[in-house]
Design a protein around this motif. Structure first.
Motif, mmCIF file in Angstrom:
data_model
loop_
_atom_site.group_PDB
_atom_site.id
_atom_site.type_symbol
_atom_site.label_atom_id
_atom_site.label_comp_id
_atom_site.label_asym_id
_atom_site.label_seq_id
_atom_site.Cartn_x
_atom_site.Cartn_y
_atom_site.Cartn_z
ATOM 1 N N ASP A 78 0.807 -1.222 0.000
ATOM 2 C CA ASP A 78 0.000 0.000 0.000
ATOM 3 C C ASP A 78 0.838 1.269 0.000
ATOM 4 O OD1 ASP A 78 -2.551 -1.202 -0.130
ATOM 5 O OD2 ASP A 78 -2.485 -1.623 2.020
ATOM 6 N N ASP B 200 -1.768 3.534 -5.201
ATOM 7 C CA ASP B 200 -2.819 4.545 -5.091
ATOM 8 C C ASP B 200 -3.877 4.238 -6.146
ATOM 9 O OD1 ASP B 200 -1.869 5.597 -7.558
ATOM 10 O OD2 ASP B 200 -0.690 7.147 -6.565
ATOM 11 N N GLU B 201 -4.695 5.199 -6.498
ATOM 12 C CA GLU B 201 -5.757 4.968 -7.481
ATOM 13 C C GLU B 201 -5.219 4.706 -8.882
ATOM 14 O OE1 GLU B 201 -9.090 4.646 -6.845
ATOM 15 O OE2 GLU B 201 -8.338 4.636 -4.799
#
Length: 141
Positions: A30, A34-35
């Protein structure tokens, strides 16, 4: 220092691709996700960076080929056994991948299977008995 490899792959859907790679054994990092990208740790030295097409274009202006209709590379991971090769392909199929876009290989001392991810990128799972391979090579010699 041990070298690492970061495989950058353009993907149509970052979240769906991340779920696929988790299903075949990768772990999402993580910190570097991200997106627009997902950092998928395959081993201590191998990470696949799944990049949205938009994010991919930050790295190169070259056209993104359609991996479902063309192939620029094959990625091969070593496995501990023949059964591990079969298990990798089975996991990929269960997660929505395609089994054996490359014919299964069985040379006795070497065994390989392959699968496509949802974007068409081809991964091979290969096992080799090094001692038997050396014997076979010496016999041909």
């Amino acid at each position: 220092m041990t070298q690492m490899i970061f495989i950058n792959l353009p993907v149509a859907d970052v979240h769906a691709s991340a779920r696929f790679y988790e299903a075949v054994g990768a772990t999402k990092n993580d910190t570097f996700s991200d997106e627009t990208c997902a950092s998928m740790v395959i081993s201590d030295t191998i990470t696949a960076m799944l990049l949205s097409h938009e994010r991919w274009r930050d790295f190169t202006s070259k056209q993104i080929p359609d991996a479902k209709t063309s192939a620029q590379m094959l990625l091969c991971l070593s496995m501990d056994s023949r059964a591990a090769c079969d298990a990798a392909v089975d996991a990929a199929v269960k997660a929505g991948g395609v089994a054996d876009p490359i014919p299964k290989q069985d040379h006795g001392f070497m065994y390989g299977r392959s699968y496509e991810d949802p974007d068409g990128h081809i991964w091979e799972a290969m096992w080799m008995d090094m001692a038997e391979m050396q014997k076979a090579m010496a016999a041909e010699g």
